[in-house]
Design a protein around this motif. Structure first.
Motif, PDB file in Angstrom:
ATOM      1  N   TYR A 264      27.556 -35.489  66.100  1.00 41.28           N
ATOM      2  CA  TYR A 264      27.124 -35.739  67.627  1.00 41.28           C
ATOM      3  C   TYR A 264      26.513 -34.333  67.535  1.00 41.28           C
ATOM      4  N   ASP A 265      25.137 -33.587  68.312  1.00 41.73           N
ATOM      5  CA  ASP A 265      24.345 -32.948  67.828  1.00 41.73           C
ATOM      6  C   ASP A 265      25.170 -31.600  68.191  1.00 41.73           C
ATOM      7  N   SER A 266      25.995 -31.809  69.626  1.00 41.45           N
ATOM      8  CA  SER A 266      26.928 -30.512  69.671  1.00 41.45           C
ATOM      9  C   SER A 266      28.167 -31.019  69.975  1.00 41.45           C
ATOM     10  N   PHE A 267      29.657 -29.941  70.385  1.00 43.19           N
ATOM     11  CA  PHE A 267      30.588 -29.909  70.355  1.00 43.19           C
ATOM     12  C   PHE A 267      30.763 -30.554  72.129  1.00 43.19           C
ATOM     13  N   ARG A 268      29.738 -30.179  72.523  1.00 43.52           N
ATOM     14  CA  ARG A 268      29.797 -30.396  74.089  1.00 43.52           C
ATOM     15  C   ARG A 268      29.568 -31.647  74.457  1.00 43.52           C
ATOM     16  N   GLU A 269      28.756 -32.164  73.957  1.00 44.85           N
ATOM     17  CA  GLU A 269      28.692 -34.147  73.767  1.00 44.85           C
ATOM     18  C   GLU A 269      29.305 -34.678  72.910  1.00 44.85           C
ATOM     19  N   ALA A 270      30.258 -34.269  72.056  1.00 43.49           N
ATOM     20  CA  ALA A 270      30.509 -35.004  71.226  1.00 43.49           C
ATOM     21  C   ALA A 270      32.245 -34.878  72.312  1.00 43.49           C
ATOM     22  N   LEU A 271      32.714 -34.031  72.591  1.00 42.69           N
ATOM     23  CA  LEU A 271      33.800 -33.548  73.405  1.00 42.69           C
ATOM     24  C   LEU A 271      33.613 -34.377  74.972  1.00 42.69           C
TER      25      LEU A 271
ATOM     26  N   THR B 259      42.144 -35.119  56.679  1.00 44.21           N
ATOM     27  CA  THR B 259      43.013 -36.745  56.956  1.00 44.21           C
ATOM     28  C   THR B 259      43.178 -37.436  58.062  1.00 44.21           C
ATOM     29  N   LEU B 260      43.499 -36.044  59.381  1.00 48.30           N
ATOM     30  CA  LEU B 260      44.010 -37.953  59.982  1.00 48.30           C
ATOM     31  C   LEU B 260      42.707 -38.949  60.004  1.00 48.30           C
ATOM     32  N   SER B 261      40.975 -38.207  60.040  1.00 46.42           N
ATOM     33  CA  SER B 261      40.460 -39.356  60.256  1.00 46.42           C
ATOM     34  C   SER B 261      40.319 -40.366  59.376  1.00 46.42           C
ATOM     35  N   ARG B 262      41.791 -40.149  58.271  1.00 46.89           N
ATOM     36  CA  ARG B 262      41.014 -41.574  57.076  1.00 46.89           C
ATOM     37  C   ARG B 262      43.309 -41.949  56.819  1.00 46.89           C
ATOM     38  N   LEU B 263      44.225 -41.129  57.334  1.00 47.47           N
ATOM     39  CA  LEU B 263      45.193 -41.740  58.145  1.00 47.47           C
ATOM     40  C   LEU B 263      45.376 -42.719  59.590  1.00 47.47           C
ATOM     41  N   ILE B 264      44.260 -42.525  60.419  1.00 45.77           N
ATOM     42  CA  ILE B 264      44.828 -43.277  61.492  1.00 45.77           C
ATOM     43  C   ILE B 264      43.511 -44.634  61.569  1.00 45.77           C
ATOM     44  N   LYS B 265      42.956 -45.439  61.228  1.00 44.29           N
ATOM     45  CA  LYS B 265      42.760 -46.328  60.747  1.00 44.29           C
ATOM     46  C   LYS B 265      42.796 -47.567  61.500  1.00 44.29           C
ATOM     47  N   SER B 266      41.991 -47.820  62.588  1.00 48.06           N
ATOM     48  CA  SER B 266      42.324 -48.604  63.716  1.00 48.06           C
ATOM     49  C   SER B 266      40.982 -49.285  64.191  1.00 48.06           C
ATOM     50  N   PRO B 267      39.949 -50.319  64.579  1.00 50.84           N
ATOM     51  CA  PRO B 267      39.044 -51.202  64.989  1.00 50.84           C
ATOM     52  C   PRO B 267      38.619 -50.248  66.541  1.00 50.84           C
ATOM     53  N   ASP B 268      40.511 -50.209  66.939  1.00 51.65           N
ATOM     54  CA  ASP B 268      40.065 -49.273  67.836  1.00 51.65           C
ATOM     55  C   ASP B 268      39.489 -48.652  68.721  1.00 51.65           C
ATOM     56  N   ILE B 269      39.914 -46.955  67.515  1.00 52.13           N
ATOM     57  CA  ILE B 269      39.388 -45.979  67.751  1.00 52.13           C
ATOM     58  C   ILE B 269      38.475 -45.764  66.546  1.00 52.13           C
ATOM     59  N   ASN B 270      37.619 -44.614  67.398  1.00 50.26           N
ATOM     60  CA  ASN B 270      35.950 -43.918  66.831  1.00 50.26           C
ATOM     61  C   ASN B 270      36.653 -43.258  66.770  1.00 50.26           C
ATOM     62  N   PHE B 271      36.175 -41.579  65.757  1.00 45.64           N
ATOM     63  CA  PHE B 271      36.387 -40.291  65.592  1.00 45.64           C
ATOM     64  C   PHE B 271      34.601 -39.738  65.655  1.00 45.64           C
ATOM     65  N   LEU B 272      35.096 -38.826  66.392  1.00 48.53           N
ATOM     66  CA  LEU B 272      33.705 -38.074  67.171  1.00 48.53           C
ATOM     67  C   LEU B 272      34.027 -36.230  66.660  1.00 48.53           C
ATOM     68  N   THR B 273      33.086 -35.776  66.099  1.00 50.55           N
ATOM     69  CA  THR B 273      33.142 -33.995  66.019  1.00 50.55           C
ATOM     70  C   THR B 273      30.741 -33.865  65.908  1.00 50.55           C
ATOM     71  N   SER B 274      31.458 -32.334  65.499  1.00 52.97           N
ATOM     72  CA  SER B 274      30.140 -32.000  65.453  1.00 52.97           C
ATOM     73  C   SER B 274      29.477 -31.403  64.646  1.00 52.97           C
ATOM     74  N   THR B 275      28.507 -30.691  64.327  1.00 53.70           N
ATOM     75  CA  THR B 275      28.352 -30.094  62.820  1.00 53.70           C
ATOM     76  C   THR B 275      27.517 -28.618  63.581  1.00 53.70           C
ATOM     77  N   GLU B 276      27.457 -28.393  64.662  1.00 51.09           N
ATOM     78  CA  GLU B 276      26.812 -27.605  65.204  1.00 51.09           C
ATOM     79  C   GLU B 276      27.660 -26.272  64.647  1.00 51.09           C
ATOM     80  N   LYS B 277      26.926 -25.303  63.897  1.00 52.14           N
ATOM     81  CA  LYS B 277      27.360 -23.896  63.614  1.00 52.14           C
ATOM     82  C   LYS B 277      28.941 -24.094  62.610  1.00 52.14           C
ATOM     83  N   ARG B 278      28.339 -25.142  62.177  1.00 48.57           N
ATOM     84  CA  ARG B 278      29.165 -26.022  60.759  1.00 48.57           C
ATOM     85  C   ARG B 278      28.915 -25.367  59.551  1.00 48.57           C
TER      86      ARG B 278
END
Length: 245
Positions: free
Chosen positions: A49-56, A14-33
């Motif tokens: 990203y492949d890993s959470f470490r890389e995303a964070l 929901t937050l990724s859909r609410l916070i809409k701005s060309p200056d904001i990019n959302f990241l995450t990982s599918t690692e062990k999801r």
């Protein structure tokens, strides 16, 4: 600005859909999801990203949105990769917030008040770095409580003490009304004093409680662990009932 999510359920989606701005990019990982989480991430069209470490490591803000029981473990695992603000949005106790603050730099204690998918979701923040998140006020209602870690969590716990216990009582009363074949009349009667939209709000609350009974039970356990459980008879009863659903 890059914002990374740890955990990707309803809150992150929901937050990724609410916070809409060309200056904001959302990241995450599918690692062990799980497959369900991966499907939700794919629907969100955010950077993966492949890993959470890389995303964070590529994020200025990290948002932890997992279950309360995993909040500290997640902070221990991923806190060292935080290069900016670490915002916890889990329904945790002030004691848990303090534990996270001890292992994560630039920690902000956060609490979503009400349903995240409501028209105007409200976000309570506390901590010395809370003011750095005031830009979120462009997308949702942000209320900075204080500079003290734990104050946002305290208010969330107080609210949950009331709302979650009330939800369980509502379910019990509704079940009685159904057994008596008076469910419509039950809502009509309460609508006289509680407003015309009482039925819709009540059914939504009942459905939400039943669908997420395990998570809500964890939240009640946080309440009992923080406060004197001997003085919270209604919360104890609500917890026992939730475990039966």
């Amino acid at each position: 600005m890059n914002i990374a999510f740890i955990g990707f359920g309803k809150v992150a989606y929901t937050l990724s859909r609410l916070i809409k701005s060309p200056d904001i990019n959302f990241l995450t990982s599918t690692e062990k999801r799980s497959n369900d989480t991966i499907d939700l991430i794919n629907k969100s069209n955010i950077e993966v990203y492949d890993s959470f470490r890389e995303a964070l490591e590529n994020a200025e803000i990290i948002i932890s949105a997992v279950t309360p029981s995993k909040a500290v473990k997640v902070a221990d695992m991923y806190g060292p990769y935080c290069n900016g603000i670490y915002l916890d949005l889990n329904n945790i106790s002030p004691d848990t917030s303090e534990k996270i603050s001890n292992v994560v730099d630039n920690f902000v204690d956060g609490a979503i008040i009400g349903k995240i998918d409501s028209k105007n979701p409200t976000l309570f923040l506390s901590g010395e770095n809370a003011h750095k998140l005031l830009f979120l006020n462009d997308f949702l209602n942000v209320n900075i409580i204080s500079d003290n870690i734990g104050d946002a969590s305290k208010l969330k716990l107080l609210r949950s003490t009331y709302t979650k216990s009330l939800s369980v009582l509502l379910i019990e009363t509704y079940d009685l009304a159904k057994k008596l074949d008076l469910e419509d009349e039950f809502f009509d009667t309460l609508s006289i004093t509680d407003g015309d939209d009482f039925k819709d709000k009540s059914l939504s609350r009942i459905n939400n409680t039943l669908k997420s009974s395990k998570r809500k039970a964890e939240e009640l356990e946080e309440i009992l662990n923080y406060f004197n459980s001997d003085e919270l008879d209604m919360v104890n009863a609500a917890l026992n009932k939730l475990k039966q659903f």
